[in-house]
Enzyme design. Structure first.
Site, short mmCIF file in Angstrom:
data_model
loop_
_atom_site.label_atom_id
_atom_site.label_comp_id
_atom_site.label_asym_id
_atom_site.label_seq_id
_atom_site.Cartn_x
_atom_site.Cartn_y
_atom_site.Cartn_z
CB THR A 1 -0.94 0.01 1.22
OG1 THR A 1 -1.80 -1.13 1.14
CG2 THR A 1 -1.78 1.27 1.25
CB THR B 1 -0.30 -3.98 6.06
OG1 THR B 1 -1.36 -3.95 5.09
CG2 THR B 1 0.20 -2.58 6.30
#
Length: 308
Positions: free
Chosen positions: A11, A86
């Site tokens: 991300t 993540t």
């Protein structure tokens, strides 16, 4: 201060268009531009791995990150920052911690819940925490993470310098569905202080099977040829179902194949339950105090070392 930045995707390396987050071609340029606008310049050496979303990571990708980090640690730098997605951050963190130990030059993984250009992103605060950790002169593999809610509070209060949100990689676990919450498990153990890195050791997919226990599960009785070990994520008391014909068949199958079975979730000083007595004469190995992810990666790396 000289810092090597290894970008891998995730991300923190995306931009959002029409509700879809897509990987940028050069995430380092965007990240460092935003960082320097907020905090000023450092002396960066940039290493660009092919951008990938971390949910696609497997043994080859994690091995690549370990190899890139090993090369970076040989260079003249004060520390290494690895940007990462993540979803599998804690797996790569554990692999790096096991490979390089607790006494290496600082290696810090940095991620984000939102792209760098999002006004609520935690990317820059996490980067700053990583830089501050490297500047502190401390050692070891760490994860810098300040959740989005905390970052929004810092943003509203116009605070530029965050508290150093650093976690030890060998104690790191996370919710299966990532939710901005990392949990440190006290007592996680078994990661050697000196590290076990050897060039050319590759994590191979499929050598370690990880099984979560749950009501109604059926134990597998056949395994691919490459499986060398099984890691159970047990109930909180370190137990699993030990009744039923499928469990007996499972025991027979793993014994015939010589597969070692590891149990995580076992408390250090917990009481022994009646069901666990059935495991006393098997090749089940209880791992007291281990985070399941840390145990899985350690065994995965041990398996790779044993075949090189």
């Amino acid at each position: 201060m000289k810092i090597t930045l290894i970008t891998t995707g995730g991300t923190i390396g995306t931009a959002e268009t029409e509700g879809v987050r897509r990987l940028e071609k050069d995430p380092a340029e965007i990240l460092l531009g935003a960082y320097e606008a907020k905090y000023g310049k450092e002396e960066w050496r940039i290493v660009r791995a092919k951008p990938m979303l971390s949910e696609n990571n497997g043994g080859a990708r994690i091995t690549e990150i370990v190899e890139l980090t090993a090369a970076a640690l040989k260079e003249d730098c004060d520390g290494v920052i690895v940007t990462h997605g993540t979803d599998t951050l804690q797996y790569t963190a554990a692999a790096l911690r096991y490979a390089f130990g607790a006494d290496c030059a600082p290696v810090v993984l940095v991620s984000a819940s939102d792209p760098v250009d999002d006004p609520h992103t935690n990317a820059l605060y996490n980067m700053r925490a990583a830089v501050n950790f490297i500047a502190s002169g401390q050692k070891g593999v760490k994860v810098a993470y300040i959740n989005s809610k905390a970052c929004y509070g810092l943003l509203k209060s116009n605070v530029k310098e965050p508290d150093c949100g650093i976690f030890d990689a060998d104690r790191l676990s996370a919710h299966e569905t990532f939710s901005d919450i990392f949990v440190e498990l006290d007592g996680a153990a078994g990661f050697p202080a000196e590290g076990v890195y050897r060039k050319g050791v590759r994590l191979v997919d499929g050598t370690v099977m990880r099984i979560s226990v749950y009501p109604g599960m059926a134990y597998p009785t056949e395994f691919p040829d490459e499986v060398k070990a099984i890691v159970f994520e047990c109930y909180h008391s370190g137990t699993l179902r030990t009744e039923g014909e499928d469990f007996e068949a499972f025991l027979t199958a793993v014994k015939a194949r010589g597969i070692t079975v590891f149990l995580t979730g076992v408390a250090r000083d917990g009481a022994l339950y009646e069901s666990a007595e059935k495991l006393s004469d098997t090749n089940f190995v209880p791992l007291c105090g281990y985070a399941p992810i840390a145990a899985y990666v350690k065994i995965w790396y041990d398996t790779a070392l044993s075949v090189t």
